[in-house]
Design an enzyme around this catalytic site. Structure first.
Site, PDB file in Angstrom:
ATOM      1  N   HIS A  75       0.645   7.799   5.946  1.00 55.60           N
ATOM      2  CA  HIS A  75       1.236   6.782   4.573  1.00 55.60           C
ATOM      3  C   HIS A  75       2.035   7.663   3.520  1.00 55.60           C
ATOM      4  CE1 HIS A  75      -0.484   4.194   1.227  1.00 55.60           C
ATOM      5  NE2 HIS A  75       0.032   5.210   0.451  1.00 55.60           N
ATOM      6  N   GLU A  76       1.534   8.904   3.329  1.00 54.82           N
ATOM      7  CA  GLU A  76       2.160   9.880   2.514  1.00 54.82           C
ATOM      8  C   GLU A  76       3.591  10.326   2.942  1.00 54.82           C
ATOM      9  OE1 GLU A  76       1.986  10.334  -1.365  1.00 54.82           O
ATOM     10  OE2 GLU A  76       0.228   9.598  -0.278  1.00 54.82           O
ATOM     11  N   HIS A  79       6.052   7.847   1.895  1.00 53.95           N
ATOM     12  CA  HIS A  79       6.647   8.109   0.512  1.00 53.95           C
ATOM     13  C   HIS A  79       7.656   9.117   0.490  1.00 53.95           C
ATOM     14  CE1 HIS A  79       3.907   5.289  -1.400  1.00 53.95           C
ATOM     15  NE2 HIS A  79       2.824   6.014  -0.902  1.00 53.95           N
ATOM     16  N   ASP A 173      -0.918   3.076  -5.246  1.00 50.40           N
ATOM     17  CA  ASP A 173       0.408   2.503  -5.468  1.00 50.40           C
ATOM     18  C   ASP A 173       0.715   1.349  -6.195  1.00 50.40           C
ATOM     19  OD1 ASP A 173       1.280   4.684  -3.799  1.00 50.40           O
ATOM     20  OD2 ASP A 173       0.672   3.699  -2.064  1.00 50.40           O
TER      21      ASP A 173
END
Length: 384
Positions: A75-76, A79, A173
């Site tokens: 997930h990170e 980003h 987020d």
């Protein structure tokens, strides 16, 4: 910015350090024990006979915990990839209980860019959930129950992670997406206030739910959501205030530092005379480093007269009179130094800037901006 306190580096991704915050380390065993207690129900939801799964429920709880770690990491990374591909600079990835943080050199100035960067993380989690759920469906009827169970569980984890991070509140987020949507109308400060207020509201809801359900995991999440909302609100307020104050206004005027060719005994007297813990080291009036009271005390008293400042001085970082306070604070944090030497147009020492100077300046600037707010509203975010 520098690494967050309470985080341990475990690797890197495209040169970006990856750290684990203690909150995630706390969450993993809680999740493992919690999952072990619902092992039978989870197997039923996955349409898998519990007796067909080898190993103790705690072992499967550990598998789920590790799966959460990997899911948060992916997930990170999404980003980070978005930021790097759009010219951003990422100083680190910190994995936390609420998803994680990509430590940017600066938040995107355009609301649209911030919204898109925030959105790619949850979309990645939801995409993984779809892929894993599809793989689980294909495994049905093949008798591969451990794989089917693992796939189903990881799909649910990523679905929950994606949906949770879309909640319209800081520090998730979804809170950044809300801020990006509100910024054109309200300005970044008021938009952040709204998202932070939503974060506090969700933290209260999680806390009440955790108490009613006697779920310690939910209580831990509530605590970190509340802390994250408060931290984001403080940082944005600091940024908006300091962007409108020049270093020349914030600094302590100081035209003389400690000359490079003086002894540490001279440095000791200079520090005492100025009633400070640290001073710039200068050469011909130009800052070239810094000397501190700690470095003086590290040298035996009878040796200070024979030890030169140039031999023990530390690297120094400078700021210019015309810079704004936020730029100076970022440079101070990124370099990990407690003091900046402020220079004039010719590069000569004009003053020093430390955290106390910034705090005093912020207090004065906030009072002025509060008065302005009552008449005309808070200043909006500067155009990119």
């Amino acid at each position: 910015m520098r690494a967050r306190p309470g985080a341990l580096q475990v690797g890197s991704f495209r040169g970006v350090p990856i750290r684990i915050h203690f909150s995630l380390l706390l969450a993993l065993p809680l999740l493992a024990f919690s999952f072990a207690g619902t092992f039978q129900q989870a197997a039923g939801a996955a349409d898998v006979p519990p007796g067909s799964l080898p190993g103790h429920p705690l072992m499967w709880g550990l598998v789920v915990a590790v799966g959460l770690f990997v899911s948060v990491l992916l997930h990170e990374m999404a980003h980070t990839l978005y930021a790097l591909r759009h010219g951003g600079e990422v100083h680190g990835i910190t994995l936390m209980i609420v998803g994680g943080v990509s430590e940017l050199a600066e938040v995107p100035k355009k609301p649209r860019d911030e919204a898109l960067m925030a959105l790619v993380g949850p979309l990645t989690s939801l995409g993984l959930a779809v892929v894993l759920a599809s793989a689980t469906w294909l495994l049905k009827g093949l008798g591969l129950f451990p794989l089917q169970f693992a796939g189903f569980t990881l799909a649910m984890l990523n679905a929950v992670l994606g949906v949770f991070n879309l909640l319209p509140a800081f520090p998730m987020d979804g809170g950044r997406i809300v801020r990006a949507a509100l910024t054109p109308r309200l300005g970044v400060l008021k938009a952040t206030r709204v998202a932070a207020l939503l974060g506090r509201a969700f933290a209260v809801l999680f806390g009440v739910w955790g108490v009613v359900a006697l779920n310690p995991f939910t209580l831990v999440i509530a605590f970190f959501v509340l802390m994250g909302a408060e931290a984001e609100s403080r940082q944005v307020r600091m940024r908006v205030v300091l962007e409108h104050v020049r270093v020349a206004t914030l600094m302590t005027p100081r035209a003389v530092g400690v000359d490079l060719d003086l002894s540490m005994a001279d440095a000791q007297w200079a520090l005492r005379r100025e009633h400070t813990q640290m001073l710039p080291v200068t050469n011909g009036g130009h800052p070239v480093g810094r000397v501190s009271w700690a470095s003086v005390e590290a040298i035996p008293e009878d040796e200070r007269a024979g030890c030169m400042v140039r031999e023990v001085m530390e690297d120094g970082v400078v700021a210019e009179l015309c810079e704004d306070g936020w730029t100076a604070l970022r440079r101070m944090a990124e370099a990990g130094v407690p003091l900046l030497a402020v220079v004039d147009e010719e590069g000569l020492l004009a003053g020093t800037l430390d955290w106390n100077d910034l705090q005093r300046g912020m207090t004065r600037a906030e009072q002025e901006l509060e008065r302005k707010d009552s008449r005309t509203g808070w200043p909006r975010e500067r155009p990119a």
